[in-house]
Design a protein around this motif. Sequence first.
Motif, PDB file in Angstrom:
ATOM      1  N   GLU A 177      20.081 -18.344   3.609  1.00  0.00           N
ATOM      2  CA  GLU A 177      19.062 -17.366   3.225  1.00  0.00           C
ATOM      3  C   GLU A 177      19.511 -15.949   3.592  1.00  0.00           C
ATOM      4  N   ALA A 178      20.131 -15.824   4.786  1.00  0.00           N
ATOM      5  CA  ALA A 178      20.610 -14.513   5.219  1.00  0.00           C
ATOM      6  C   ALA A 178      21.746 -14.027   4.323  1.00  0.00           C
ATOM      7  N   VAL A 179      22.614 -14.945   3.899  1.00  0.00           N
ATOM      8  CA  VAL A 179      23.721 -14.576   3.002  1.00  0.00           C
ATOM      9  C   VAL A 179      23.171 -14.047   1.691  1.00  0.00           C
ATOM     10  N   THR A 180      22.139 -14.724   1.174  1.00  0.00           N
ATOM     11  CA  THR A 180      21.511 -14.287  -0.080  1.00  0.00           C
ATOM     12  C   THR A 180      20.898 -12.903   0.075  1.00  0.00           C
ATOM     13  N   MET A 181      20.192 -12.682   1.180  1.00  0.00           N
ATOM     14  CA  MET A 181      19.560 -11.373   1.398  1.00  0.00           C
ATOM     15  C   MET A 181      20.599 -10.277   1.580  1.00  0.00           C
ATOM     16  N   GLN A 182      21.728 -10.604   2.211  1.00  0.00           N
ATOM     17  CA  GLN A 182      22.783  -9.612   2.391  1.00  0.00           C
ATOM     18  C   GLN A 182      23.362  -9.186   1.043  1.00  0.00           C
ATOM     19  N   LYS A 183      23.501 -10.149   0.126  1.00  0.00           N
ATOM     20  CA  LYS A 183      23.994  -9.824  -1.220  1.00  0.00           C
ATOM     21  C   LYS A 183      22.993  -8.946  -1.957  1.00  0.00           C
ATOM     22  N   GLN A 207      17.773 -14.415  21.669  1.00  0.00           N
ATOM     23  CA  GLN A 207      18.742 -15.000  20.741  1.00  0.00           C
ATOM     24  C   GLN A 207      18.432 -14.543  19.323  1.00  0.00           C
ATOM     25  N   PRO A 208      19.441 -14.130  18.534  1.00  0.00           N
ATOM     26  CA  PRO A 208      19.182 -13.751  17.132  1.00  0.00           C
ATOM     27  C   PRO A 208      18.778 -14.970  16.316  1.00  0.00           C
ATOM     28  N   ARG A 209      17.880 -14.745  15.373  1.00  0.00           N
ATOM     29  CA  ARG A 209      17.403 -15.844  14.537  1.00  0.00           C
ATOM     30  C   ARG A 209      18.503 -16.268  13.568  1.00  0.00           C
ATOM     31  N   GLN A 210      18.650 -17.577  13.342  1.00  0.00           N
ATOM     32  CA  GLN A 210      19.660 -18.112  12.439  1.00  0.00           C
ATOM     33  C   GLN A 210      19.026 -18.391  11.077  1.00  0.00           C
ATOM     34  N   LEU A 211      19.473 -17.655  10.072  1.00  0.00           N
ATOM     35  CA  LEU A 211      18.911 -17.845   8.724  1.00  0.00           C
ATOM     36  C   LEU A 211      19.859 -18.573   7.776  1.00  0.00           C
ATOM     37  N   GLY A 212      21.121 -18.654   8.143  1.00  0.00           N
ATOM     38  CA  GLY A 212      22.067 -19.387   7.332  1.00  0.00           C
ATOM     39  C   GLY A 212      22.216 -18.825   5.933  1.00  0.00           C
ATOM     40  N   ARG A 225      14.358  -8.751   8.063  1.00  0.00           N
ATOM     41  CA  ARG A 225      14.253 -10.210   7.950  1.00  0.00           C
ATOM     42  C   ARG A 225      15.513 -10.892   8.459  1.00  0.00           C
ATOM     43  N   ILE A 226      16.665 -10.223   8.244  1.00  0.00           N
ATOM     44  CA  ILE A 226      17.924 -10.805   8.706  1.00  0.00           C
ATOM     45  C   ILE A 226      18.044 -10.692  10.222  1.00  0.00           C
ATOM     46  N   ASP A 227      17.644  -9.535  10.786  1.00  0.00           N
ATOM     47  CA  ASP A 227      17.860  -9.264  12.203  1.00  0.00           C
ATOM     48  C   ASP A 227      16.836  -9.911  13.140  1.00  0.00           C
ATOM     49  N   GLY A 228      15.657 -10.162  12.716  1.00  0.00           N
ATOM     50  CA  GLY A 228      14.633 -10.617  13.652  1.00  0.00           C
ATOM     51  C   GLY A 228      13.546 -11.395  12.957  1.00  0.00           C
ATOM     52  N   PRO A 229      12.545 -11.858  13.717  1.00  0.00           N
ATOM     53  CA  PRO A 229      12.423 -11.702  15.173  1.00  0.00           C
ATOM     54  C   PRO A 229      13.415 -12.597  15.925  1.00  0.00           C
ATOM     55  N   LYS A 230      13.709 -12.215  17.147  1.00  0.00           N
ATOM     56  CA  LYS A 230      14.656 -12.974  17.937  1.00  0.00           C
ATOM     57  C   LYS A 230      13.965 -14.092  18.706  1.00  0.00           C
TER      58      LYS A 230
END
Length: 628
Positions: free
Chosen positions: A50-56, A43-48, A25-30
């Motif tokens: 949301e991506a920080v939350t998923m990384q945690k 181009q990589p998708r920008q999650l802002g 979900r963090i890496d794609g789709p591009k």
Amino acid sequence: MNLFRDILETRQKRIQEEIIALQRRIDGPKGELVRLDGSVEKQPRQLGLEAVTMQKQIETLKNEFDQIALSWDALKTVKDIPFVWDIAFVEIFEGDKEGFDIVIGNPPYVRQENIADPHLSREEITTENKKIYKAKLARSVYQSYPKFFGYNRDRDAASRKLDAKSDLYIYFYFHGLSLLNKRGSFCFITSNSWLDVGYGKDLQEFLLKHCHVKMIIDNQLKRSFASADVNTIIALFSAPDDRIDWASDKTAKFIMFKVPFESVLSAVVFDEIEEIREQKNMPEYKVYPIRQELLLIDGCEVDEEDERGAWGVGQRVKDGITENIIDVVKDKKSSGILIKSAKYIGNKWGGKYLRAPDIYWTILEKGKGKLVRLGDIAEVRFGIKTGANEFFYLDEEKIKQWGIEEEFLKPVIKSPRECKRILIDPKDLKYKIFMCHKDKKDLKGTAALEYIKWGEGQGFHVRPSCAGRARWWDVGTWEYTSILWVETMFEAYRVYRNVGKVYESDKFYGINIKKVPDELCAILNSSVTLLQKLLSGFASLGEGALKTPVYEVKRFLILKSSLDSSNLHKEFFSREIKTIKEETKCNDRCVLDTIIFDVLDLTQTERDAVYEAVINLVESRLKKAGSV
């Protein structure tokens, strides 16, 4: 053995699948970027955020995976199999359930200094192995909530640590909550001390951010257990989720019953309470609902030099409901509320939201700009802790018996019972404190040296507080303080004025102010200060005792302006102080209170409410102490 390993392997696979899904979900789709020449660039998708939350979430899952790997390695023989809730109740924690539907408990109340490994006999317990066991308890909590405590498994370190003074039941709260499934409910009956003391702050903050504090229930009339000298509360929470801060918009409810619980054991009563959305005072109970966001703000402290915000006391209206706000941090430019810039230092949930009368909030509102924290204008310190009172405090008989030299004996007030007046008269005191700063070689031929040797024969020198000193008999050099605060009160209230050279025991806090100590002492003896003490102290000791920690005394709000109370000092300070109910009828007491009421601009009804509140708070506390 194979069964346990199969369970651990299955869990590891499930965690790996969750990590892969989150990473995808963090890496794609591009996305695609079409350039002017017609070429296409991925181009990589920008999650802002949301991506920080998923990384945690991924980091948390990796920590869990590593812990399972450690458990796998530990399972070498059948004897190595530990008690693990997830494994012992595999049918509860695997599959769709993922935990218990409800956790109900009455965990043991064990003060921090008595917490020890239950597998050891009393003879085997030492200071060192108690320390090791408490560290293990704390680590087990950090591992259950790594995000909240900032726990790094590789370094075995937490950026946030549980207060070392925590009672054993605090650990039970965290572990009990961890056993619930996402829809589960939690119910504990425990000592009420965590609502008001410093070691409750971590649990409070965790609940406000990650749980719904459904109800905190107390009973002002009757204690729950006859065999326990503690006052208890009932806590009802939702299941936690420490991966995100989701609970700030939930409403916590504080319910104080005015009749015995057996009189209100009806679903109808609790259905009524469930529907209450604003403060309500009924004959049988009182309800204080407050949004958890406001509770979080109320318990926060911001750096006074933080130019983004300032403290205030006031109200706000949300969803048509007026809510009290204390110590709100407001952005000077946008008037918004800042929470992230402040540090949560704990709150007086019991004092403010269970016991506080309406007049308390009125005083805070009318006191805007007129009140200042005591700790900001005066030094507040602990009294002398000797570590061996039997040695250091000597009455006249013992002084004559040993013939100790006068230079080593200093006037001291050991107990509030020795002095019934505000003004301390050394003639009323029963003891002298042994205060010697000399080495033994310099005491040759003195009675003091013989007394020290006797003390060693009694084993006083090996007691923890004494053994930690360079000279075990030397309590250190102390300055006299001009005002003495009594740590624990019952039905009388007085703050002492120390005009002579008298030291204080650890039953007192010393207060020093360079200017106008008489004026400050008068303010501290007022009914407005007494009201704060009655709400800020904790009564979990039982037997009617009310103790106020030193850090709470520093937070007391007193008048900034000077008082013209010089004519009060001789009469008020010198007479015997009566019970609180009797004091409200004393003329000099009323004169003092009137001076303060005038500064606060209280109406006559509000002034009467102050006296009614302090009388009711004292009487209900003492009545409850004798209820079982």
